[in-house]
Structures are given as C-alpha cells and as structure tokens.
Design an enzyme around this catalytic site. Structure first.
Site, PDB file in Angstrom:
ATOM      1  N   GLU A 101      30.182 -18.935 -20.575  1.00 31.35           N
ATOM      2  CA  GLU A 101      28.938 -18.929 -19.786  1.00 31.35           C
ATOM      3  C   GLU A 101      28.046 -17.733 -20.119  1.00 31.35           C
ATOM      4  O   GLU A 101      26.830 -17.784 -19.944  1.00 31.35           O
ATOM      5  CB  GLU A 101      29.232 -18.961 -18.279  1.00 31.35           C
ATOM      6  CG  GLU A 101      29.888 -17.717 -17.687  1.00 31.35           C
ATOM      7  CD  GLU A 101      31.401 -17.752 -17.732  1.00 31.35           C
ATOM      8  OE1 GLU A 101      31.963 -18.414 -18.631  1.00 31.35           O
ATOM      9  OE2 GLU A 101      32.036 -17.109 -16.872  1.00 31.35           O
ATOM     10  N   HIS A 120      34.854 -16.494 -21.721  1.00 31.40           N
ATOM     11  CA  HIS A 120      33.803 -16.845 -20.747  1.00 31.40           C
ATOM     12  C   HIS A 120      32.568 -17.329 -21.498  1.00 31.40           C
ATOM     13  O   HIS A 120      31.606 -16.561 -21.676  1.00 31.40           O
ATOM     14  CB  HIS A 120      33.414 -15.620 -19.931  1.00 31.40           C
ATOM     15  CG  HIS A 120      34.419 -15.205 -18.912  1.00 31.40           C
ATOM     16  ND1 HIS A 120      34.426 -15.705 -17.637  1.00 31.40           N
ATOM     17  CD2 HIS A 120      35.463 -14.356 -18.998  1.00 31.40           C
ATOM     18  CE1 HIS A 120      35.424 -15.152 -16.961  1.00 31.40           C
ATOM     19  NE2 HIS A 120      36.073 -14.332 -17.759  1.00 31.40           N
ATOM     20  N   GLN A 168       0.832  -1.205   0.000  1.00 29.50           N
ATOM     21  CA  GLN A 168       0.000   0.000   0.000  1.00 29.50           C
ATOM     22  C   GLN A 168       0.872   1.262   0.000  1.00 29.50           C
ATOM     23  O   GLN A 168       0.661   2.175  -0.792  1.00 29.50           O
ATOM     24  CB  GLN A 168      -0.880  -0.036   1.241  1.00 29.50           C
ATOM     25  CG  GLN A 168      -1.916   1.057   1.291  1.00 29.50           C
ATOM     26  CD  GLN A 168      -2.920   0.832   2.440  1.00 29.50           C
ATOM     27  OE1 GLN A 168      -2.985  -0.266   3.006  1.00 29.50           O
ATOM     28  NE2 GLN A 168      -3.662   1.843   2.775  1.00 29.50           N
ATOM     29  N   CYS A 220      38.781 -18.982 -18.295  1.00 32.85           N
ATOM     30  CA  CYS A 220      39.612 -17.787 -18.150  1.00 32.85           C
ATOM     31  C   CYS A 220      40.746 -18.050 -17.166  1.00 32.85           C
ATOM     32  O   CYS A 220      41.716 -18.715 -17.515  1.00 32.85           O
ATOM     33  CB  CYS A 220      38.742 -16.584 -17.763  1.00 32.85           C
ATOM     34  SG  CYS A 220      39.476 -15.015 -18.239  1.00 32.85           S
TER      35      CYS A 220
HETATM   36  N1  GLN Z   1      42.937 -12.593 -13.714  1.00 34.34           N
HETATM   37  C1  GLN Z   1      43.040 -13.149 -15.024  1.00 34.34           C
HETATM   38  C2  GLN Z   1      43.329 -12.091 -16.065  1.00 34.34           C
HETATM   39  O1  GLN Z   1      43.115 -10.933 -15.829  1.00 34.34           O
HETATM   40  C3  GLN Z   1      41.789 -13.921 -15.388  1.00 34.34           C
HETATM   41  C4  GLN Z   1      40.568 -13.051 -15.473  1.00 34.34           C
HETATM   42  C5  GLN Z   1      39.312 -13.850 -15.500  1.00 34.34           C
HETATM   43  O2  GLN Z   1      39.295 -15.024 -15.117  1.00 34.34           O
HETATM   44  N2  GLN Z   1      38.220 -13.245 -15.900  1.00 34.34           N
HETATM   45  O3  GLN Z   1      43.753 -12.403 -17.156  1.00 34.34           O
END
Ligand code: GLN
Length: 559
Positions: A517, A515, A194, A381
């Site tokens: 993902e 990455h 509300q 990475c």
């Molecule tokens: N620290 C690492 C770099 O800068 C990996 C970075 C990460 O995993 N995103 O290359």
C-alpha cells in the site's frame, strides 16, 4: 533552473488538511512538468514517527530507505508521484541531535551554541539538502503544527531567513487557515484568520497567499475582508472547501488560479497543467460502474488515518477497476467468536498489518473463511502471517501453530524472529524496514499481478519483526501452500525468507510480508490491490447474477 522554495504554514487549528493543500499544489506543479519535492517539518522532539501510536497520530508511513515518517510524506508521494527519503521528514529531535553531536565533536569551536544561528542553520541545511537530493526545481516545505506554537518558532525563523538568503522571486509563503461558518448567524467568521496572519507577521513572515479551509465555498465578500486585513490580494485568497474526495482538491485550487499565482510570484513560465489523471479519478469516484464491498478485519480503530495508505491503495485499485470500494472495518475481536456467515457476504476480505495479540484468533478465522469459501483474500504483513498460521493449523496438521509474537510457547512457531537476518541488516533497529527485493516465482498469481522483468524481482516496503520460519517452509509447501515470493540472497535460509504465499485453485488468496500500500499511486495502483479488487468485483458481479445461499462460517471442525 535555480531551486525555488514554497513554504506552507498553518494557523487557527491543527488537522486542517495542510498536507492535502501542500500535496495538491505539488501535484499542480508536477502536472506542469516541474521536478518537485516536498519536506515535512514536524516540530515534535521524537526523532521519527516510528515510536508514535498510529491510533493517535495516524499511520506511520515507510519510505524506500526505511524511514518511519509522518503520514503527510505518504500523501506527498501519492500526489507528487515521487519517492521520498526519511530525510524529507525533519523533526526537532533530528535537528537537535545533529547540533548536539556536532557540539560534542568540538565543531563549534569556542562558540556558545544557540537556537539562532546554529539550530536555524541546521534546519535550512536540511531543507536545501532535500532540494539537492531530489534535484528539484521546486521544494515544498510544510511546517507542521500551527503558528503560535512555541515549538515551531525555530522553524518559522529558519524559513523567514530563507527569503532573505534566496531572494523574493525564489521563495513563497502560503498560509493555511480555517474559516468557521456560524450556523446561528449564517456567516463565515474571519477573525481567527486575522489573528493567525497577525501571529505569522509577528515572527516576520508576511504570507503571499492564503488557503482558507471551510465547510462550504466562501463568498467573495469574505475574501475581500480577509484580503484587507492580511495584505494579501483577494484573488490570492484561495478557498479549499470540503470536497467529496481529496483527489478533487488539486483541480479545485487550480480553477481558482493557484497555479498561475505560483508562476507569477516565482517567475515561472505559464504552462497548462496536465490534470487528466485527477479528473478521471474524480469522475470514476463520482459515477462508478460498480461497487465492491471489502471487509477489513483488524483492530477497531476510531482514527481513520491509522490506515491511510491502505485506504488510498484500495481507492486506487477501485478507480482502476471503475469501482467504488466500500471499506468496512470489522473488529477482529468480534470475529473471534460466533457465526462468521456475515463475512462471506463481502466481496473480499483484507487483513491489514498490525502488532500485538489482540484480535489474532479473529483474523485467523477470517483467513480460514476466505480460504474455505473462495472469498478473495489479501493479507498484508500480519495478514500474511495469520494466513500462514491458519494454513499450518488447518491444512498442514500443525496443531496450535502460532507466531512467537502471540504465543512464545507454541509447539509450532511457524512465524518467528530471525536473529541472524536482523543482525546482518544494516538498517538498524529491530525491524526489517524499507524497500526489499522479492523474487517472484513463475506461473503464480504473484507473477501474473506484478509481471516482473527478466530478473524476476520486484521491490516492496517492509515494516515488521517476524518472518515465516524457514524450517517450516517444506512442511507448508508439502501441504499445498504456494510460496510465490522470497527475498533473494538469503542463503542458508532454506528457500529464502518468505515474501508471499498463495493458494492454487482459489480465485484470489494472497499474503504478502511487505506493505504494497505504501507504493500505490493513482497513476500506478499497487498490483496486489488492483488484482484483489478485480477478483472481488468479479465475485460481486457473479453473485449479483446468481445470488448464492450464505454459507455458514467455519465455526466447527478442527482448528
Ligand atoms: N507484528 C508483525 C511483525 O512484527 C507484523 C507487523 C506488520 O503487520 N507490520 O512481524
């Protein structure tokens, strides 16, 4: 069709799951065949999320064009199945930066530059531009924070003006609130809602519908009560109660008629949504054929959203393999010492991205255990970088090899900064950010996973500073490391910048500098994740048939 705008605001508390509600509505509109895009407004002064701590704010999501954005942008991408831009995350910092730059260039002539109209005009310009960029028929605009916050006022004023300018039938206001359940009196309390609606009305916005978040389903009596004081019809009070999985939310809201409501208010044709992919996902999640246990060896994180995209990618890969993926976080610092036998109990080991030296030796040991004991390994990475460090030390005979990020004085800097490459990049900053091509070598695990087209390249998003040092590539290859992916067009860098490494003869050992993902979708799970879970599921199945003795960890031997 002319562009229509759906504005989503939130009240009562933050972290309500407004992003999921927004994305779910987006998914329902996409499932009706509309071109939909989404904008996240973050009223903080940071220009982008790149400098914010993921352990407090959740992950920094990365877009194709190298934007470092709020994690909701990732949720939109996954639910709407679209690729968004850095410009789809609007912050106060960006808006003011533009207005101030314009003022300095003298573009406001002799005017006094003010929040209204100059700042609100810039906000509206950015929202409209997002619609044009995506050629969207429907633009979802989520205003971060809660109504009543001082910093969100200019944004609320801008979206209020938009109804005036775009018209009633082309704008929609949805307000998301919390309905707490008091155990002592066994009732839902509507008062915070509300107050929240009253605050919103105070800035001139009457919501067209409410989405009330609650722990359990809200009874009709509460809906009617909310309806009375909010001027929203009871049938337009939607209830997003806690679901067993976020992928169940689109259908939950659809069943309550949010899709038909949107069609009605925005004058859209009635369309039956195609929700098969969501229904199927929920079905597998509720009744999987198998379970796969994955150890994620990283920094200990109390904030589950710090690796949101990673968790979602694992979930997508699990669904594709008709499996539930049980993700267990293993603190890398604990793995740095003692017996590692427990790690080979998992069906797969994943070392995710990360920054800083903490826990590095534990990650190196985890990569070694995976390599020596045939445990499926996916290194993302930093996870690829530690796999290279481990291989360099244990197999290529490069004692004390390291990344200069962790040991500036290492005798073998197998991971290092690439100053020229960074200078030549037009992406600014000091990081390699956004989508980069990767040339995939034939007859490798990577090629089997991605099945690239005739030009042999695929794209993944990056966010890192360091690279495998090209000078060391020949020695690593001689020792048996397979460089299965490189960045094309990096002449003068030996074989090119390393994008992917793998081991021949191992069931699944893959490290990626990118990455993947970030681009994984329910409808299109990321190939490396899918393959990793497939290999992990195969290990789980094999071990169920023939339980092996638990090997002891590689605590001894050279390292
Ligand atoms: N620290 C690492 C770099 O800068 C990996 C970075 C990460 O995993 N995103 O290359």
């Amino acid at each position: 069709m002319e562009t229509r705008y759906i504005f989503i605001t939130g009240g009562v508390v933050s972290s309500l799951g407004k992003g999921i509600s927004t994305a779910s509505l987006g998914a329902l509109l996409r499932a009706r065949g509309y071109r939909v895009t989404a904008v996240k407004i973050d009223p903080y002064i940071n220009v982008d999320a790149g400098t914010m701590r993921p352990y407090e704010h959740g992950e920094v999501f990365v877009t194709d064009d190298g934007g470092e954005t709020d994690l909701d942008v990732g949720t939109y991408e996954r639910f709407l199945d679209v690729d968004l831009s850095r410009a789809d995350n609007v912050t106060t910092g960006q808006v003011y930066q533009t207005v101030i730059e314009r003022e300095r260039r003298g573009e406001y002539l002799s005017q006094t530059v003010q929040v209204i109209p100059h700042v609100t005009d810039e906000i509206k310009r950015r929202v409209r531009e997002a619609g044009e960029r995506a050629q969207a028929e429907l633009v979802l605009v989520e205003v971060g924070g809660t109504v009543g916050d001082i910093e969100s006022l200019p944004f609320l004023e801008a979206i209020r003006q938009m109804r005036f300018e775009e018209g009633r039938d082309r704008t929609l206001y949805l307000h998301v609130t919390l309905l707490p359940f008091l155990g002592t009196s066994e009732e839902f309390k509507t008062k915070p809602t509300q107050h929240s609606v009253a605050t919103l009305r105070g800035v001139g916005i009457q919501p067209d519908a409410l989405i009330v978040r609650s722990e359990r389903p809200v009874p009709d009596a509460s809906r009617r009560k909310i309806s009375l004081f909010s001027n929203v019809e009871a049938r337009d009070v939607f209830n997003a109660y806690n679901a067993d999985d976020v992928y169940a939310v689109p259908e939950m809201l659809e069943q309550q008629g949010i899709g038909r409501f949107t069609e009605r208010l925005l004058g859209l044709d009635k369309v039956l949504p195609e929700l098969h992919v969501w229904q199927e996902a929920v079905r597998v999640l509720r009744a999987p054929d198998r379970r796969v246990r994955i150890a994620v060896v990283g920094k200990y994180v109390a904030m589950p959203d710090a690796y949101l995209s990673l968790n979602e990618a694992l979930k997508h890969a699990g669904i594709a393999n008709r499996a539930t993926v049980e993700v267990e976080w293993v603190s890398a610092e604990e793995v740095a010492e003692g017996d590692l036998g427990f790690l080979s109990d998992y069906d797969g080991i994943l070392v995710p991205g990360g920054f800083g030296v903490r826990g590095i030796e534990g990650k190196v040991r985890a990569a070694r255990l995976a390599r020596e004991h045939d445990v499926p390994y996916l290194g993302i990475c930093l996870g690829m970088q530690v796999a290279v460090i481990e291989f360099a030390r244990s197999v290529a005979g490069l004692d004390a090899a390291n990344s200069t990020e962790f040991d500036p004085y290492t005798p073998h800097p197998v991971i290092d900064l690439m100053p020229e490459q960074l200078e030549s990049s037009d992406l600014g900053g000091t990081m390699r950010l956004g989508s980069w091509p990767m040339r995939v070598r034939d007859d490798t695990l990577l090629a089997r996973l991605y099945r690239p087209g005739p030009d042999g390249t695929v794209h993944e998003r990056h966010r890192h500073r360091y690279e495998v040092a090209p000078d060391y590539v020949p020695r690593l290859e001689e020792a048996g490391l397979v460089i299965s992916g490189v960045t094309p067009g990096m002449e003068g860098r030996g074989a090119g910048l390393v994008e992917a490494v793998e081991l021949a003869g191992h069931p699944f050992f893959l490290g990626l500098q990118s990455h993947p993902e970030f681009t994984s979708r329910l409808m299109r799970p990321s190939p490396p994740f899918r393959g990793f879970i497939e290999a992990s599921a195969a290990r789980a199945d094999a071990r169920r048939e023939a339980p092996a003795a638990i090997p002891s960890g590689p605590g001894s031997g050279a390292s």
